[in-house]
Design an enzyme around this catalytic site. Sequence first.
Site, PDB file in Angstrom:
ATOM      1  CG  HIS A   1      -1.998 -12.564 -10.665  1.00  0.00           C
ATOM      2  ND1 HIS A   1      -2.254 -12.536 -12.020  1.00  0.00           N
ATOM      3  CD2 HIS A   1      -2.916 -11.737 -10.088  1.00  0.00           C
ATOM      4  CE1 HIS A   1      -3.289 -11.733 -12.247  1.00  0.00           C
ATOM      5  NE2 HIS A   1      -3.697 -11.247 -11.098  1.00  0.00           N
TER       6      HIS A   1
ATOM      7  NE  ARG B   1      -4.858  -8.108  -0.739  1.00  0.00           N
ATOM      8  CZ  ARG B   1      -4.720  -8.385  -2.044  1.00  0.00           C
ATOM      9  NH1 ARG B   1      -3.518  -8.398  -2.587  1.00  0.00           N
ATOM     10  NH2 ARG B   1      -5.769  -8.637  -2.801  1.00  0.00           N
TER      11      ARG B   1
ATOM     12  CB  SER C   1      10.058 -17.011   0.410  1.00  0.00           C
ATOM     13  OG  SER C   1      10.394 -16.313  -0.769  1.00  0.00           O
TER      14      SER C   1
ATOM     15  CG  ASN D   1      -1.691  -4.822  -6.200  1.00  0.00           C
ATOM     16  OD1 ASN D   1      -2.198  -4.999  -7.295  1.00  0.00           O
ATOM     17  ND2 ASN D   1      -1.911  -5.656  -5.181  1.00  0.00           N
TER      18      ASN D   1
ATOM     19  N   GLY E   1      -9.600  -8.476  -5.972  1.00  0.00           N
ATOM     20  CA  GLY E   1      -9.272  -9.316  -4.820  1.00  0.00           C
ATOM     21  C   GLY E   1      -9.535  -8.587  -3.516  1.00  0.00           C
TER      22      GLY E   1
END
Length: 282
Positions: free
Chosen positions: A261, A184, A174, A47, A39
Amino acid sequence: MSETITYDSTYRIVDTADYQIQVNEAGEGHPIFMIHGTGPGATGWSNFEANIPDLSNSFRCIAVTMPGWGDSSPQSVRTGRDQGRAMLQLMDAMGIDRAAFVGNSMGGGIGMVMAAEHPSRVSHLITMGAGIYGVNVMTPAALSEGLRSIFETYKDPSPENFQHLVEIMCFDPSYATPELAKKRSEAALRNPEHLTNWLDVMNSGGGATGFLEAAAKMSVSKIPTLVIHGRDDRTVHFEGSMRANATIPNSRLVLLNRCGHWAQLEHASEFNGLVSNFLKTH
């Protein structure tokens, strides 16, 4: 300890034989390599920011940003895309003989590559939102909603696409804050070469070969393995983790309801407890 742990205080670049690899490291004890998923804008820190302060009280946490992401070396069709080789070189450069591997999505696949190809270097394997690919019974055909969003955001890294991407990754909206999407986006746009390289690799068909080869060997793995998956994951269906649990002899599966995920983000406290207990008791 957690009060002093920041991105800047844990950040460094490690030179290996073929790569420069970004790591964020904190704590002492048995080493854990914490590996992000694919991604745009992903890094080891992004992460696992919610997990490192707690887990570093008991373990040496090393959040790895793989080649092709963050401040690590580019990786492309031309230069090769062998994340297993990159991890092995990182372990050697850091003087680590054996470690636990904790990986989200692609990171779980990298942990599986290490477990299959270099089992003497892996003490434990923990995956979340990963699994083993195969003939699907429950999973819808074609790319998942999350994977489609990943491709769209690599092609067009707009603020709107990043916001949509983080919303898909989470069950609870949220957690999909504009601040997370902005982080990101900024991380991805700092190294636009990574974006085009990822698309080149995926379009060449070379994105999953090593993972598939590793998965085929996991039925004989003796490494203690914990498989974690969100029941509401819209990127990688939990069927893959059920298959992993059925394939890997010394494994156990934790399936979390109300979880997308990113189990390590949405259920950080429970995730930290699962990882800590697993490492201490196996």
